[in-house]
Motif scaffolding. Structure first.
Motif, mmCIF file in Angstrom:
data_model
loop_
_atom_site.group_PDB
_atom_site.id
_atom_site.type_symbol
_atom_site.label_atom_id
_atom_site.label_comp_id
_atom_site.label_asym_id
_atom_site.label_seq_id
_atom_site.Cartn_x
_atom_site.Cartn_y
_atom_site.Cartn_z
ATOM 1 N N ASN A 40 17.248 77.296 -19.018
ATOM 2 C CA ASN A 40 18.601 76.405 -18.758
ATOM 3 C C ASN A 40 18.856 75.397 -19.860
ATOM 4 O O ASN A 40 18.883 74.374 -19.653
ATOM 5 C CB ASN A 40 18.168 75.553 -17.313
ATOM 6 N N THR A 42 16.681 74.387 -22.304
ATOM 7 C CA THR A 42 15.255 73.783 -22.905
ATOM 8 C C THR A 42 14.214 75.011 -23.132
ATOM 9 O O THR A 42 13.969 75.591 -22.319
ATOM 10 C CB THR A 42 14.956 72.822 -21.945
ATOM 11 N N HIS A 47 9.912 72.067 -21.529
ATOM 12 C CA HIS A 47 9.603 71.912 -19.970
ATOM 13 C C HIS A 47 8.234 71.613 -19.610
ATOM 14 O O HIS A 47 8.180 70.555 -18.948
ATOM 15 C CB HIS A 47 10.009 73.182 -19.256
ATOM 16 N N GLU A 245 14.725 79.918 -13.946
ATOM 17 C CA GLU A 245 16.120 79.122 -14.073
ATOM 18 C C GLU A 245 16.778 78.876 -12.788
ATOM 19 O O GLU A 245 17.318 77.694 -12.791
ATOM 20 C CB GLU A 245 17.006 79.975 -15.102
ATOM 21 N N TYR A 246 16.963 79.653 -11.986
ATOM 22 C CA TYR A 246 17.676 79.467 -10.809
ATOM 23 C C TYR A 246 17.007 78.435 -10.036
ATOM 24 O O TYR A 246 17.584 77.573 -9.389
ATOM 25 C CB TYR A 246 17.760 80.937 -10.065
ATOM 26 N N HIS A 247 15.690 78.516 -9.758
ATOM 27 C CA HIS A 247 14.842 77.487 -9.049
ATOM 28 C C HIS A 247 14.927 76.285 -9.458
ATOM 29 O O HIS A 247 15.059 75.108 -8.883
ATOM 30 C CB HIS A 247 13.578 78.380 -8.425
ATOM 31 N N VAL A 248 14.649 76.096 -10.922
ATOM 32 C CA VAL A 248 14.553 74.856 -11.556
ATOM 33 C C VAL A 248 16.130 74.108 -11.568
ATOM 34 O O VAL A 248 16.128 72.976 -11.002
ATOM 35 C CB VAL A 248 14.076 74.877 -13.069
ATOM 36 N N LYS A 249 17.249 74.880 -11.598
ATOM 37 C CA LYS A 249 18.443 74.259 -11.704
ATOM 38 C C LYS A 249 18.672 73.874 -10.044
ATOM 39 O O LYS A 249 19.046 72.574 -9.939
ATOM 40 C CB LYS A 249 19.261 75.373 -12.027
ATOM 41 N N ASN A 250 18.303 74.425 -9.302
ATOM 42 C CA ASN A 250 18.798 74.075 -7.710
ATOM 43 C C ASN A 250 17.719 73.231 -7.238
ATOM 44 O O ASN A 250 18.152 72.218 -6.264
ATOM 45 C CB ASN A 250 18.657 75.545 -7.005
ATOM 46 N N PRO A 253 17.596 69.383 -10.189
ATOM 47 C CA PRO A 253 19.064 69.309 -11.041
ATOM 48 C C PRO A 253 18.845 68.049 -12.015
ATOM 49 O O PRO A 253 19.739 67.750 -13.015
ATOM 50 C CB PRO A 253 19.999 69.081 -10.200
ATOM 51 N N ASN A 254 17.981 67.035 -11.678
ATOM 52 C CA ASN A 254 17.766 65.901 -12.555
ATOM 53 C C ASN A 254 16.665 65.872 -13.534
ATOM 54 O O ASN A 254 16.091 65.005 -14.053
ATOM 55 C CB ASN A 254 17.830 64.527 -11.701
#
Length: 258
Positions: A40, A42, A47, A245-250, A253-254
């Motif tokens: 995402n 980074t 991370h 990426e999918y799980h971190v983004k969802n 989100p902050n």
């Protein structure tokens, strides 16, 4: 200080292993080390450092190896705002990075405080895992591993490092365990005991970190802490990266400031 003395849980230093090539990413690591692969937008290593910072870590020792100079220059070039809370970062080079990961951990012997976090640069984790791991005192010579006791929810289970644990203790560990009830998340709380375990296992020709954990487990000195449903991911290839990426983004989100 004897083996019955508990250290304070105020953990401020992390040892981060970032020496491997990440060959399963193929061309993705030809000109950059695996910790610099982005999730995402980074780099993985940032991370991990940000998660550690959110858990109270203020200093980090990073063991570099493959294309170590590239990673070291990248970290040295980070603006103060890119490091959580002004975290102080230093690097130690492992020129033997092609050997198993226990060698990288041993390179930091003599550089660590009494109690420290041990993290993998390609394992993303929710900061609460580390906070809870460090929430109780740790006896001299002991170490503690964050364990996921929900193996069915772990992607790429075949390649994961399995754990058999009971009554708060790791009993056995390894990728090829046939009887297990948990998965190694790659998030540890350690004392000098981890270096004793490494020296013992390496003297037997066993150079993986898991080999050292097994040495301590057989002495009853490797604790297991259940992470419940908290998030973590071991990123070994493109599929694992996309999943993370999918799980971190969802879920976050902050970012990691939880």
């Amino acid at each position: 200080m004897n083996s019955e003395t508990a250290s304070p849980p105020n953990v401020r230093h992390a040892l981060v292993i970032a020496a491997g090539r990440g060959s399963r990413f193929k061309s993705g690591t030809e000109d950059r080390p695996k910790p610099m692969i982005e999730a995402n937008g980074t780099p993985l290593v940032l991370h991990v450092l940000r998660a550690a910072g959110s858990a109270g870590i203020t200093e980090a020792t990073i063991v570099t190896g493959y294309l170590g100079g590239v990673l070291e220059d990248f970290l040295a070039g980070q603006a103060p705002g890119d490091m959580p809370g002004g975290m102080m970062v230093r690097c130690v080079r492992n020129e033997e990075w092609e050997r198993p990961n226990g060698i990288s951990v041993l390179k930091a012997r003599g550089l660590m405080p009494h109690t420290f976090a041990l993290l993998m640069s390609d394992h993303l984790f929710e900061p609460r895992i580390l906070r809870e791991l460090a929430s109780a005192p740790l006896h001299d010579g002991f170490c503690r591993l964050a364990v996921d006791f929900n193996p069915s929810g772990v992607p790429d289970l075949e390649d994961a490092t399995k754990v058999m644990a009971a009554n708060g203790r790791v009993l056995d560990i390894g990728k090829n365990l046939t009887k297990y009830n948990g998965i190694d998340t790659g998030v540890f709380l350690c004392t000098e005991g981890i270096f004793y375990g490494l020296e013992t296992s390496i003297s037997r020709g066993e150079e993986c970190l898991s080999d050292a954990v097994r040495v301590l487990a057989r002495k009853g000195k490797m604790e297991a802490r259940d992470i419940g449903r908290l998030f973590w991911r071991d990123i070994d290839d493109e599929a694992g990266l996309l999943d993370a990426e999918y799980h971190v983004k969802n879920r976050f989100p902050n970012g990691w400031a939880l």
